[in-house]
Design an enzyme around this catalytic site. Sequence first.
Site, PDB file in Angstrom:
ATOM      1  CE  LYS A 177      -4.257   1.567   0.377  1.00  0.00           C
ATOM      2  NZ  LYS A 177      -5.236   1.506  -0.703  1.00  0.00           N
ATOM      3  CG  ASP A 209      -6.631  -1.065  -1.744  1.00  0.00           C
ATOM      4  OD1 ASP A 209      -5.619  -1.322  -2.426  1.00  0.00           O
ATOM      5  OD2 ASP A 209      -7.115   0.073  -1.666  1.00  0.00           O
ATOM      6  CG  ASP A 237      -6.232 -16.195   7.946  1.00  0.00           C
ATOM      7  OD1 ASP A 237      -5.209 -16.897   7.833  1.00  0.00           O
ATOM      8  OD2 ASP A 237      -6.836 -16.038   9.030  1.00  0.00           O
TER       9      ASP A 237
END
Length: 336
Positions: A177, A209, A237
């Site tokens: 990011k 994102d 995850d």
Amino acid sequence: MSEEIVVIEGDGIGREVVPAAVEVLDAIADDSDAVGPFEYVEADAGDAVLAETGEALPRATYDLAANADATLFGAAGETAADVILPLRDAVDSFVNVRPARAYPGVDALRPETDVVFLRENTEGVYAGHEDRLSADLSTLTRVVTDSASQQLAEFACEFVEAGRGPDHRDGFTVAHKANVMRETDGRFRETVLEVADERGVAADEELMDAFATKLPLDPSQYGVVVCPNLAGDVLSDLAAGLVGGLGLLPSANVGTDNGLFEPVHGTAPDIAGEGIANPTAAILSAAMLLEHLGYTAAGGRVRTAVESVLADGPRTGDLGGSATTAEMTDAIIARL
Ligand code: ATP
Ligand code: MG
């Protein structure tokens, strides 16, 4: 001379799936002159040893893990954080390797998923500099160094060069990011891309994102993904959710000449002691351990045997079957 593997079963189904993985390691070592022999050194950690001795991670276990060639770990219950964080530290692990792969024969949200996360394992926002400055204000300092970013990038390049990434994608993707965290993620991004460029490894980048949207929509775009610590935790995850089944996912905490290999799942108290836990994640962790010790072909054989059993062999209840841990393990060994 035999190679020393420290074995920490821990609690719950760790006591069932780790012995299954050791059986597989033994079968490979017995069958191949090029592999092993291994000497297993059993060590304690977790809730049970805390109750007995007052320590969740006895010094002796820490020292054994720190000095071993590799450690195979199961799971710890309530004491998980007190056990696994220091153990990762004991093996000086700078990268957490987390493959998330869907297997033919196993229900998955996205059956085409085949990605490997290489997560920075020592710094970022998990480096621990949190402060409470006033009743109203808490802060967190984020740590990013060139040296840790370089070490991770070198590992990623070697991983890719050794052909350990998924076949459908060359090189790796770095997720970050840096458009917002220009200093920290900027440093991470620049360092990782620089190393890739110097080594002639193809590397592209993705804002994390955007990556979180694109991965579930079309996982086939991605292969090896290099991430800062927190991003790697969360995004891997997310990928785990796409392949279905905690019982399938292995992981490796890799240090310079040491490693700690563990299933992603926990102690599964709801099924512990019944002999019905899925041994796949622990056995695939053992395959990663073999590769870490340089036994690439043996690691591949284990993976292929696991895939074969998942496709049409006996399976445990979590995968819709009725096999016991022992039956599934025997089937995997038979197909080695
Ligand atoms: P812990 O606090 O130790 O993580 P948990 O209750 O969160 O324990 P997990 O081990 O994370 O349990 O497992 C979550 C769910 O997935 C449980 O229902 C468990 O039975 C199931 N599960 C996890 N691993 C396996 C496995 N190897 N085989 C079968 N089921 C599993
Ligand atoms: Mg859990």
